[in-house]
Design a protein around this motif. Structure first.
Motif, PDB file in Angstrom:
ATOM      1  N   SER A   1      99.589  53.231  33.919  1.00  0.00           N
ATOM      2  CA  SER A   1     100.707  54.158  33.787  1.00  0.00           C
ATOM      3  C   SER A   1     101.830  53.763  34.735  1.00  0.00           C
ATOM      4  CB  SER A   1     100.222  55.578  34.050  1.00  0.00           C
ATOM      5  OG  SER A   1     101.227  56.509  33.732  1.00  0.00           O
ATOM      6  N   ARG A   2     102.882  54.587  34.713  1.00  0.00           N
ATOM      7  CA  ARG A   2     104.060  54.297  35.535  1.00  0.00           C
ATOM      8  C   ARG A   2     103.734  54.422  37.023  1.00  0.00           C
ATOM      9  NH1 ARG A   2     108.849  57.893  33.532  1.00  0.00           N
ATOM     10  NH2 ARG A   2     107.417  59.535  34.176  1.00  0.00           N
TER      11      ARG A   2
ATOM     12  N   PRO B   1      99.083  67.770  16.447  1.00  0.00           N
ATOM     13  CA  PRO B   1      98.322  67.151  15.361  1.00  0.00           C
ATOM     14  C   PRO B   1      97.036  66.495  15.854  1.00  0.00           C
ATOM     15  CG  PRO B   1     100.023  65.632  16.042  1.00  0.00           C
ATOM     16  CD  PRO B   1     100.220  66.894  16.854  1.00  0.00           C
TER      17      PRO B   1
ATOM     18  N   GLY C   1      95.325  64.125  18.504  1.00  0.00           N
ATOM     19  CA  GLY C   1      95.108  65.132  19.549  1.00  0.00           C
ATOM     20  C   GLY C   1      94.482  66.350  18.874  1.00  0.00           C
TER      21      GLY C   1
ATOM     22  N   PHE D   1     101.618  71.857  28.917  1.00  0.00           N
ATOM     23  CA  PHE D   1     101.674  70.405  28.911  1.00  0.00           C
ATOM     24  C   PHE D   1     103.099  70.010  29.279  1.00  0.00           C
ATOM     25  CE2 PHE D   1     103.617  69.331  24.778  1.00  0.00           C
ATOM     26  CZ  PHE D   1     103.451  70.523  24.089  1.00  0.00           C
ATOM     27  N   ASN D   2     103.377  68.728  29.261  1.00  0.00           N
ATOM     28  CA  ASN D   2     104.673  68.227  29.734  1.00  0.00           C
ATOM     29  C   ASN D   2     105.817  69.215  29.436  1.00  0.00           C
ATOM     30  OD1 ASN D   2     107.264  66.613  29.129  1.00  0.00           O
ATOM     31  ND2 ASN D   2     106.053  65.351  30.509  1.00  0.00           N
TER      32      ASN D   2
ATOM     33  N   THR E   1      98.953  60.640  20.226  1.00  0.00           N
ATOM     34  CA  THR E   1      98.693  62.068  19.985  1.00  0.00           C
ATOM     35  C   THR E   1      99.964  62.840  19.647  1.00  0.00           C
ATOM     36  OG1 THR E   1      99.027  62.670  22.296  1.00  0.00           O
ATOM     37  CG2 THR E   1      96.772  62.088  21.657  1.00  0.00           C
TER      38      THR E   1
ATOM     39  N   ALA F   1     100.816  58.539  27.042  1.00  0.00           N
ATOM     40  CA  ALA F   1     101.985  58.784  27.907  1.00  0.00           C
ATOM     41  C   ALA F   1     102.866  59.797  27.171  1.00  0.00           C
ATOM     42  CB  ALA F   1     102.684  57.469  28.216  1.00  0.00           C
ATOM     43  N   LEU F   2     104.113  59.490  26.891  1.00  0.00           N
ATOM     44  CA  LEU F   2     104.989  60.474  26.249  1.00  0.00           C
ATOM     45  C   LEU F   2     105.478  59.967  24.897  1.00  0.00           C
ATOM     46  CD1 LEU F   2     106.977  61.682  29.400  1.00  0.00           C
ATOM     47  CD2 LEU F   2     105.086  62.818  28.225  1.00  0.00           C
TER      48      LEU F   2
ATOM     49  N   GLY G   1      97.773  64.916  32.204  1.00  0.00           N
ATOM     50  CA  GLY G   1      96.639  65.792  31.898  1.00  0.00           C
ATOM     51  C   GLY G   1      95.785  65.265  30.754  1.00  0.00           C
ATOM     52  N   VAL G   2      96.424  64.840  29.673  1.00  0.00           N
ATOM     53  CA  VAL G   2      95.682  64.402  28.483  1.00  0.00           C
ATOM     54  C   VAL G   2      94.938  63.097  28.767  1.00  0.00           C
ATOM     55  CG1 VAL G   2      95.933  63.657  26.078  1.00  0.00           C
ATOM     56  CG2 VAL G   2      97.293  65.577  26.930  1.00  0.00           C
TER      57      VAL G   2
HETATM   58  P1  NDP Z   1     102.028  64.458  31.227  1.00  0.00           P
HETATM   59  O1  NDP Z   1     103.484  64.653  31.453  1.00  0.00           O
HETATM   60  O2  NDP Z   1     101.030  65.212  32.043  1.00  0.00           O
HETATM   61  O3  NDP Z   1     101.678  62.899  31.385  1.00  0.00           O
HETATM   62  C1  NDP Z   1     102.462  61.888  30.844  1.00  0.00           C
HETATM   63  C2  NDP Z   1     102.066  60.593  31.521  1.00  0.00           C
HETATM   64  O4  NDP Z   1     102.828  59.536  30.937  1.00  0.00           O
HETATM   65  C3  NDP Z   1     102.376  60.592  33.021  1.00  0.00           C
HETATM   66  O5  NDP Z   1     101.295  60.032  33.705  1.00  0.00           O
HETATM   67  C4  NDP Z   1     103.606  59.698  33.088  1.00  0.00           C
HETATM   68  O6  NDP Z   1     103.756  58.937  34.265  1.00  0.00           O
HETATM   69  C5  NDP Z   1     103.322  58.731  31.976  1.00  0.00           C
HETATM   70  N1  NDP Z   1     104.556  58.072  31.568  1.00  0.00           N
HETATM   71  C6  NDP Z   1     105.733  58.635  31.245  1.00  0.00           C
HETATM   72  N2  NDP Z   1     106.649  57.688  30.978  1.00  0.00           N
HETATM   73  C7  NDP Z   1     106.027  56.500  31.145  1.00  0.00           C
HETATM   74  C8  NDP Z   1     106.430  55.165  31.019  1.00  0.00           C
HETATM   75  N3  NDP Z   1     107.673  54.824  30.669  1.00  0.00           N
HETATM   76  N4  NDP Z   1     105.532  54.185  31.270  1.00  0.00           N
HETATM   77  C9  NDP Z   1     104.253  54.495  31.641  1.00  0.00           C
HETATM   78  N5  NDP Z   1     103.814  55.749  31.774  1.00  0.00           N
HETATM   79  C10 NDP Z   1     104.692  56.739  31.530  1.00  0.00           C
HETATM   80  O7  NDP Z   1     101.795  64.713  29.653  1.00  0.00           O
HETATM   81  P2  NDP Z   1     100.456  65.213  28.954  1.00  0.00           P
HETATM   82  O8  NDP Z   1      99.295  64.460  29.483  1.00  0.00           O
HETATM   83  O9  NDP Z   1     100.444  66.681  28.944  1.00  0.00           O
HETATM   84  O10 NDP Z   1     100.741  64.754  27.435  1.00  0.00           O
HETATM   85  C11 NDP Z   1     100.525  63.421  27.026  1.00  0.00           C
HETATM   86  C12 NDP Z   1     100.887  63.271  25.565  1.00  0.00           C
HETATM   87  O11 NDP Z   1     100.081  64.125  24.771  1.00  0.00           O
HETATM   88  C13 NDP Z   1     102.337  63.649  25.232  1.00  0.00           C
HETATM   89  O12 NDP Z   1     102.818  62.716  24.291  1.00  0.00           O
HETATM   90  C14 NDP Z   1     102.216  65.007  24.590  1.00  0.00           C
HETATM   91  O13 NDP Z   1     103.269  65.258  23.684  1.00  0.00           O
HETATM   92  C15 NDP Z   1     100.894  64.841  23.861  1.00  0.00           C
HETATM   93  N6  NDP Z   1     100.237  66.114  23.536  1.00  0.00           N
HETATM   94  C16 NDP Z   1      99.681  66.235  22.283  1.00  0.00           C
HETATM   95  C17 NDP Z   1      99.039  67.393  21.925  1.00  0.00           C
HETATM   96  C18 NDP Z   1      98.323  67.473  20.613  1.00  0.00           C
HETATM   97  O14 NDP Z   1      97.565  68.413  20.409  1.00  0.00           O
HETATM   98  N7  NDP Z   1      98.482  66.538  19.699  1.00  0.00           N
HETATM   99  C19 NDP Z   1      98.948  68.549  22.836  1.00  0.00           C
HETATM  100  C20 NDP Z   1      99.467  68.283  24.164  1.00  0.00           C
HETATM  101  C21 NDP Z   1     100.117  67.111  24.470  1.00  0.00           C
HETATM  102  P3  NDP Z   1     104.140  59.593  35.689  1.00  0.00           P
HETATM  103  O15 NDP Z   1     102.820  60.089  36.146  1.00  0.00           O
HETATM  104  O16 NDP Z   1     104.674  58.480  36.485  1.00  0.00           O
HETATM  105  O17 NDP Z   1     105.131  60.667  35.411  1.00  0.00           O
END
Ligand code: NDP
Length: 406
Positions: free
Chosen positions: A35-36, A149, A146, A188-189, A111, A89-90, A12-13
């Motif tokens: 991405s993955r 934070p 983000g 979110f995740n 983020t 990503a995560l 999503g982000v």
């Molecule tokens: P999502 O779960 O929607 O997306 C995560 C993405 O990362 C997916 O596309 C996933 O791939 C990819 N991914 C996971 N593992 C790997 C890997 N090993 N290699 C490559 N790609 C990988 O998460 P969000 O978009 O909701 O959140 C993204 C980040 O933003 C997170 O770190 C979250 O904590 C952070 N966040 C920060 C906020 C803030 O205000 N600071 C608020 C909300 C979120 P796949 O599609 O294959 O699963």
């Protein structure tokens, strides 16, 4: 410096950030989404092309990468040659991506702070420890760009620069008044979200951390354009960096609102062991309950079309104003889920994170935030970031006589 950007992640982000980079083609003339799951990167690219049509000026490419592998990351960075990596990503991948940036001499932005997969804790220690290596490599690391934070740190730096000689009390209030119509889903995740809210609460007062039980401290508050909400004290990662970087602080707390249905489901899932991160053996296969739960819950990226209502995130500051007299000040943003969905196909939680990620990368690419080392956003000049918030969809508002949180 090349003017290419590499976005890692396709959730999503990342999707919002990619849409916003494409809208800001002057700063992001070329970017890659890697991405993955390659199909998700391609779907984001196709959606941007469909929405923007002839107005799309940026060149967008996609790639598959496993961000847990430093070697794969290094190979991708060396072949694409970006000047900054936006890690969306995560949190589990923070350190591998930072290492790959050190090896390739490329700037880094994220983020969320590092979390080990097998321990439910998050802190900046490991990322801050890379400061020396970033300095040696002559590259910039921007941590936590983000909303919270991110915007919360920039707002704090802005309040200190323009309104206070000393900030004594900070209360960060994160209210999501959105309704997606499901009895239980996370915005979110799910794994990251549930790990965050199921943990003990913590706040900082008079030089020490005070731990609470999960959801132990509760307040009610009226949020403009949202209404009356129950909010609960949580530990949140920007508390750690703001305690370090804001002098004269006496107390800092973070509150998030939750509906009764969300809390009731969470309690039940906890009680039956579904939020555990300890692997269990099921029919000969090791599974982690919270990861299984994340798979059966609605995918946050599908909530966009169903979510109605608004988010309202703000910070109440108290301290001594520029005239050394007691002062209170509230900075806040209100964001409409349906408006975000119409613009970029995502709800407000991804939007409020993806937009500041794009702005943080712009700060670097414009040469405004580019000192060597690892920094949290409050350590940079907040003014150009504040300006971009107004321009790129997250306008902020001020209240000079806000209600305090007791
Ligand atoms: P999502 O779960 O929607 O997306 C995560 C993405 O990362 C997916 O596309 C996933 O791939 C990819 N991914 C996971 N593992 C790997 C890997 N090993 N290699 C490559 N790609 C990988 O998460 P969000 O978009 O909701 O959140 C993204 C980040 O933003 C997170 O770190 C979250 O904590 C952070 N966040 C920060 C906020 C803030 O205000 N600071 C608020 C909300 C979120 P796949 O599609 O294959 O699963």
């Amino acid at each position: 410096m090349s003017n290419k950007t590499l976005i890692i992640g396709a959730g999503g982000v990342a999707s919002v950030a990619a849409h916003k980079c494409a809208q800001n083609s002057e700063i992001f003339p070329e970017f890659m989404i890697a991405s993955r799951t390659l199909a998700k990167c391609d779907a984001i690219k196709a959606d941007i092309e469909k929405r923007m049509g002839k107005n799309l000026k940026s060149v967008i490419t996609t790639a598959k990468v496993d961000a847990d592998s430093i070697d794969e990351l290094v190979a991708l960075i060396n072949s694409y040659k970006p000047s900054i990596v936006m890690h969306l990503a995560l949190p589990y991948q923070d350190l591998t991506i930072m290492q790959a940036c050190i090896k390739t001499g490329v700037a880094y932005l994220d983020t969320a702070n590092y979390e080990p997969l097998d321990t439910a804790k998050f802190e900046y220690k490991e990322q801050w420890a890379l400061d020396g290596q970033f300095k040696k490599a002559g590259i910039t690391g921007i941590l936590g760009s983000g909303f919270d934070p991110g915007v919360t740190g920039v707002w704090t730096a802005y309040a200190l620069k323009h309104h206070f000689n000393e900030i004594h009390y900070i209360d960060i209030l994160d209210c999501n008044g959105g309704d997606h119509g499901y009895p239980f889903a996370t915005n979110f995740n799910p794994e990251i979200n549930i790990r965050e809210v199921a943990a003990n609460g913590r706040y900082w007062e008079n030089g020490k951390w005070i731990e609470t039980k999960p959801m132990e401290i509760h307040r009610q508050r009226h949020f403009e354009e949202v209404g009356e909400k129950d909010m609960y004290l949580l530990y949140h990662e920007e508390l750690e960096s703001l305690v370090k970087h804001i002098p004269h602080l006496k107390r800092i707390r973070f509150f998030m609102t939750f509906g009764q249905s969300y809390l009731m489901h969470l309690k039940c899932l906890e009680n039956v062991g579904m939020t555990s991160i300890e692997p269990i053996n099921f029919n000969g296969v090791d599974i982690v309950p919270i990861q299984f739960l994340a798979k059966v819950l609605p995918d946050p990226s599908t909530l966009g079309p169903r979510t109605k209502g608004k988010t309202h995130i703000g910070i109440v500051f108290r301290g001594l104003g520029k005239d050394n007299k007691p002062k209170k000040y509230y900075l806040y943003n209100i964001c409409d889920h349906e408006v975000c969905y119409k613009e970029v196909g995502s709800q407000a939680i991804s939007y409020t994170t993806g937009v500041p990620a794009m702005i943080g990368a712009s700060m670097y690419l414009k040469g405004l935030w580019n000192k060597a080392g690892v920094y949290n956003v409050e350590q940079f000049d907040p003014d150009p970031f504040m300006e971009m918030l107004n321009k790129w969809g997250l306008p902020w508002h001020e209240d000079f006589d806000p209600e305090l949180v007791d």
